[in-house]
Design a protein around this motif. Sequence first.
Motif, PDB file in Angstrom:
ATOM      1  N   VAL A 111      40.127  49.334  41.969  1.00  9.77           N
ATOM      2  CA  VAL A 111      39.300  48.539  41.062  1.00  9.77           C
ATOM      3  C   VAL A 111      39.803  47.104  40.985  1.00  9.77           C
ATOM      4  CG1 VAL A 111      38.545  48.279  38.671  1.00  9.77           C
ATOM      5  CG2 VAL A 111      38.584  50.539  39.722  1.00  9.77           C
ATOM      6  N   GLY A 112      41.131  46.938  40.877  1.00  6.31           N
ATOM      7  CA  GLY A 112      41.684  45.596  40.779  1.00  6.31           C
ATOM      8  C   GLY A 112      41.461  44.771  42.031  1.00  6.31           C
ATOM      9  N   ALA A 113      41.662  45.381  43.204  1.00  2.89           N
ATOM     10  CA  ALA A 113      41.474  44.649  44.454  1.00  2.89           C
ATOM     11  C   ALA A 113      40.008  44.354  44.722  1.00  2.89           C
ATOM     12  CB  ALA A 113      42.064  45.443  45.623  1.00  2.89           C
ATOM     13  N   TYR A 114      39.132  45.250  44.296  1.00  2.00           N
ATOM     14  CA  TYR A 114      37.708  44.991  44.497  1.00  2.00           C
ATOM     15  C   TYR A 114      37.276  43.740  43.736  1.00  2.00           C
ATOM     16  CZ  TYR A 114      32.672  45.577  44.581  1.00  2.00           C
ATOM     17  OH  TYR A 114      31.334  45.364  44.753  1.00  2.00           O
ATOM     18  N   LEU A 115      37.815  43.566  42.517  1.00  2.52           N
ATOM     19  CA  LEU A 115      37.500  42.362  41.758  1.00  2.52           C
ATOM     20  C   LEU A 115      37.969  41.120  42.503  1.00  2.52           C
ATOM     21  CD1 LEU A 115      36.587  40.945  39.090  1.00  2.52           C
ATOM     22  CD2 LEU A 115      38.963  41.133  38.366  1.00  2.52           C
ATOM     23  N   VAL A 116      39.203  41.177  43.043  1.00  6.29           N
ATOM     24  CA  VAL A 116      39.720  40.031  43.786  1.00  6.29           C
ATOM     25  C   VAL A 116      38.861  39.744  45.003  1.00  6.29           C
ATOM     26  CG1 VAL A 116      41.702  39.209  45.140  1.00  6.29           C
ATOM     27  CG2 VAL A 116      42.068  40.374  42.962  1.00  6.29           C
TER      28      VAL A 116
ATOM     29  N   THR B 255      32.410  35.426  45.452  1.00  3.43           N
ATOM     30  CA  THR B 255      31.023  35.767  45.151  1.00  3.43           C
ATOM     31  C   THR B 255      30.704  35.485  43.689  1.00  3.43           C
ATOM     32  OG1 THR B 255      31.093  37.492  46.842  1.00  3.43           O
ATOM     33  CG2 THR B 255      29.298  37.585  45.252  1.00  3.43           C
ATOM     34  N   LEU B 256      31.649  35.799  42.790  1.00  2.00           N
ATOM     35  CA  LEU B 256      31.448  35.496  41.380  1.00  2.00           C
ATOM     36  C   LEU B 256      31.338  33.991  41.151  1.00  2.00           C
ATOM     37  CD1 LEU B 256      33.927  37.967  39.648  1.00  2.00           C
ATOM     38  CD2 LEU B 256      31.446  38.118  39.717  1.00  2.00           C
ATOM     39  N   GLU B 257      32.126  33.201  41.906  1.00  4.53           N
ATOM     40  CA  GLU B 257      32.027  31.749  41.788  1.00  4.53           C
ATOM     41  C   GLU B 257      30.609  31.279  42.061  1.00  4.53           C
ATOM     42  OE1 GLU B 257      34.761  29.609  44.163  1.00  4.53           O
ATOM     43  OE2 GLU B 257      36.540  30.242  43.064  1.00  4.53           O
ATOM     44  N   ARG B 258      30.051  31.795  43.147  1.00  2.00           N
ATOM     45  CA  ARG B 258      28.704  31.354  43.520  1.00  2.00           C
ATOM     46  C   ARG B 258      27.644  31.967  42.618  1.00  2.00           C
ATOM     47  NH1 ARG B 258      30.647  33.192  48.915  1.00  2.00           N
ATOM     48  NH2 ARG B 258      31.764  31.460  49.862  1.00  2.00           N
ATOM     49  N   ARG B 259      27.846  33.238  42.246  1.00  2.00           N
ATOM     50  CA  ARG B 259      26.840  33.937  41.444  1.00  2.00           C
ATOM     51  C   ARG B 259      26.688  33.314  40.067  1.00  2.00           C
ATOM     52  NH1 ARG B 259      23.144  35.662  39.248  1.00  2.00           N
ATOM     53  NH2 ARG B 259      22.402  37.815  39.017  1.00  2.00           N
ATOM     54  N   PHE B 260      27.834  32.992  39.414  1.00  2.00           N
ATOM     55  CA  PHE B 260      27.798  32.431  38.072  1.00  2.00           C
ATOM     56  C   PHE B 260      28.207  30.960  38.036  1.00  2.00           C
ATOM     57  CE2 PHE B 260      28.716  37.027  37.369  1.00  2.00           C
ATOM     58  CZ  PHE B 260      27.509  37.340  36.764  1.00  2.00           C
ATOM     59  N   ASN B 261      28.347  30.353  39.244  1.00  4.80           N
ATOM     60  CA  ASN B 261      28.661  28.919  39.365  1.00  4.80           C
ATOM     61  C   ASN B 261      29.921  28.569  38.574  1.00  4.80           C
ATOM     62  OD1 ASN B 261      27.857  26.514  40.669  1.00  4.80           O
ATOM     63  ND2 ASN B 261      27.147  25.676  38.726  1.00  4.80           N
ATOM     64  N   LEU B 262      31.011  29.280  38.873  1.00  8.81           N
ATOM     65  CA  LEU B 262      32.274  29.109  38.165  1.00  8.81           C
ATOM     66  C   LEU B 262      33.234  28.286  39.002  1.00  8.81           C
ATOM     67  CD1 LEU B 262      32.742  32.798  37.002  1.00  8.81           C
ATOM     68  CD2 LEU B 262      31.762  30.930  35.674  1.00  8.81           C
TER      69      LEU B 262
ATOM     70  N   SER C 104      37.377  27.646  40.152  1.00  8.50           N
ATOM     71  CA  SER C 104      38.473  28.550  40.500  1.00  8.50           C
ATOM     72  C   SER C 104      39.325  28.891  39.280  1.00  8.50           C
ATOM     73  CB  SER C 104      39.361  27.912  41.584  1.00  8.50           C
ATOM     74  OG  SER C 104      38.637  27.752  42.782  1.00  8.50           O
ATOM     75  N   ALA C 105      39.502  27.920  38.370  1.00 13.09           N
ATOM     76  CA  ALA C 105      40.273  28.192  37.159  1.00 13.09           C
ATOM     77  C   ALA C 105      39.584  29.242  36.292  1.00 13.09           C
ATOM     78  CB  ALA C 105      40.474  26.902  36.367  1.00 13.09           C
ATOM     79  N   ASP C 106      38.230  29.209  36.235  1.00 12.26           N
ATOM     80  CA  ASP C 106      37.500  30.213  35.465  1.00 12.26           C
ATOM     81  C   ASP C 106      37.669  31.598  36.068  1.00 12.26           C
ATOM     82  OD1 ASP C 106      36.542  28.240  33.764  1.00 12.26           O
ATOM     83  OD2 ASP C 106      34.845  27.805  35.073  1.00 12.26           O
ATOM     84  N   VAL C 107      37.608  31.662  37.388  1.00 15.27           N
ATOM     85  CA  VAL C 107      37.794  32.944  38.066  1.00 15.27           C
ATOM     86  C   VAL C 107      39.222  33.444  37.875  1.00 15.27           C
ATOM     87  CG1 VAL C 107      37.724  34.105  40.298  1.00 15.27           C
ATOM     88  CG2 VAL C 107      35.991  32.427  39.731  1.00 15.27           C
ATOM     89  N   GLY C 108      40.174  32.502  37.805  1.00 13.05           N
ATOM     90  CA  GLY C 108      41.552  32.891  37.538  1.00 13.05           C
ATOM     91  C   GLY C 108      41.714  33.537  36.178  1.00 13.05           C
ATOM     92  N   VAL C 109      40.909  33.099  35.197  1.00  8.26           N
ATOM     93  CA  VAL C 109      40.941  33.723  33.870  1.00  8.26           C
ATOM     94  C   VAL C 109      40.499  35.179  33.961  1.00  8.26           C
ATOM     95  CG1 VAL C 109      39.942  33.679  31.555  1.00  8.26           C
ATOM     96  CG2 VAL C 109      40.628  31.547  32.649  1.00  8.26           C
ATOM     97  N   ILE C 110      39.437  35.434  34.738  1.00  9.90           N
ATOM     98  CA  ILE C 110      38.966  36.814  34.911  1.00  9.90           C
ATOM     99  C   ILE C 110      40.043  37.663  35.574  1.00  9.90           C
ATOM    100  CG2 ILE C 110      37.234  38.265  36.032  1.00  9.90           C
ATOM    101  CD1 ILE C 110      35.256  36.007  35.786  1.00  9.90           C
ATOM    102  N   ALA C 111      40.679  37.117  36.604  1.00 15.35           N
ATOM    103  CA  ALA C 111      41.712  37.868  37.313  1.00 15.35           C
ATOM    104  C   ALA C 111      42.913  38.158  36.421  1.00 15.35           C
ATOM    105  CB  ALA C 111      42.153  37.095  38.560  1.00 15.35           C
TER     106      ALA C 111
END
Length: 622
Positions: free
Chosen positions: A56-61, A66-73, A75-82
């Motif tokens: 589950v953890g690696a799938y998110l990574v 894709t999340l960046e493009r999907r929600f226009n985020l 890298s720092a925002d994606v780092g918060v999710i990770a």
Amino acid sequence: MQGKKPGGSSGGGRSGELQGDEAQRNKKKKKKVSCFSNIKIFLVSECALMLAQGTVGAYLVSVLTTLERRFNLQSADVGVIASSFEIGNLALILFVSYFGARGHRPRLIGCGGIVMALGALLSALPEFLTHQYKYEAGEIRWGAEGRDVCAANGSGGDQGPDPDLICRSRTATNMMYLLLIGAQVLLGIGATPVQPLGVSYIDDHVRRKDSSLYIGILFTMLVFGPACGFILGSFCTKIYVDAVFIDTMIPKVTKHLLSNPVFTCIILAACMEIAVVAGFAAFLGKYLEQQFNLTTSSANQLLGMTAIPCACLGIFLGGLLVKKLSLSALGAIRMAMLVNLVSTACYVSFLFLGCDTGPVAGVTVPYGNTSSPGSALDPYSSCNKNCECQTDSFTPVCGADGITYLSACFAGCNSTNLTSCACLTTVPPENATVVPGKCPSPGCQEAFLTFLCVMCVCSMIGAMAQTPSVIILIRTVSPELKSYALGVLFLLLRLLGFIPPPLIFGAGIDSTCLFWSTFCGEQGACVLYDNVAYRYLYVSIAIALKSFAFLLYTTTWQCLRKNYKRYIKNHEGGLSTSEFFASTLTLDNLGRDPVPANQTHRTKFIYNLEDHEWCENMESVL
């Protein structure tokens, strides 16, 4: 005499019935022993749970880009999710690891698995709650055949994007972002009892010489899970789709543990090693995309098939070597120092393995004149000023002049077959064509193959230090504090090793951005990076963390070398026969000889463990 026969037969019958009932009860007791009470069955179950957690953890990574493009985020925002996965552990890890040792540890681990499952289901909700991918008239800026081309002379002005239509789902997107963070926090809460209680439970129920092998197998499965996650991510990204009350005794025990320099240094070293993995691996797929011009699917597939299996093999070999070589704590720390040096050398080599950004019109070189570095850099030029080009997406094309353009529109191509591109002024008009994708860099393919081989070696060797570090840790604390010590380890791993690194790496990556997309008048995701600055900053952070870990390993080695018995406390080999029997009190010597102070202390130690499982084991031996 005849009157006594019935009584005699009756007594014999009752005696036979009683014996029969006792035999039945003994049979029932034997039947009550479940096959799941075997420690090997527990090991298999724990491995399966760790496999699911890692997947589950690696799938998110694997879907971060894709999340960046999907929600226009960013890298720092994606780092918060990770990092959100680790936040859920912070409030509970010490509580669970300290009090969990007093309870039924397998049941607590099972409850954690259920909570993790709920978190995994919650993380899937954004796909079903957010708007689906759907083409609407106001969103289409492409030509009749689906090409993002120049709208010559403003002819496409009536087909421009409707700002209200594009921005109307912005609020819903923010809600999905918060939902993903909440799901990761829930996953972190469920994972709290899995590792500290599982490792301590196995170490308590296997022979001491086999402990390193069992723990090595356990952590091998923990790292093997990400391999499944990355492979699953590779498959899925090909498809276009739409505070807890704490006992006042937790501070005193923690202070006692952290006052041990060996314990503190080995934990901090483990945090630095994990920080490299958490930060470097979180953006490794993106690094491969940007540095070597790979697709998201290809990057995930390579990670799942190469680096992750090598790391699994490294953890297993680390545990196996500790067992086969019968390494003491001093030998284990030497092994950790050696593998740290080799893996750091591999990271240094990454500084020289990469590709340049190359010329990009309007970003790194001016339009039509690559020999004038003083010219203004602007994606918009006279050759595309009437094309109504948009910067909310990045669809690079490679021109016949060897220059990359942000899109066919920015190249001035007004035909869907990507010909007659007005911005290619250095080639004849009949050759003014572009092809999709960035222009290739010379020698990039060879550099990628070398990088992949070194990455496999680095993953395998670096992972070999994990099991020796855990073995040193649990040998430096008293047995009754083993679970709590592991809880402190996993708390600090999450607090220092998992949460900050993705944020630091993400912010560093953003600082190397050359061109940002714009979405609804706001800055969106980065679409183009300075590959050289990206590589140097990305790898240098990892090297700094590995170097700090080596200094901590060296400090640990110095402490053990100078005063080994003070820190290890007779954990290796357990009690000798004379020591064990000297700690017992029998009827033969009761009242004859005074019991020495050290024997009294040892007897008190056995019965004051405050752990029912240890007491039961000791009582069965005595």
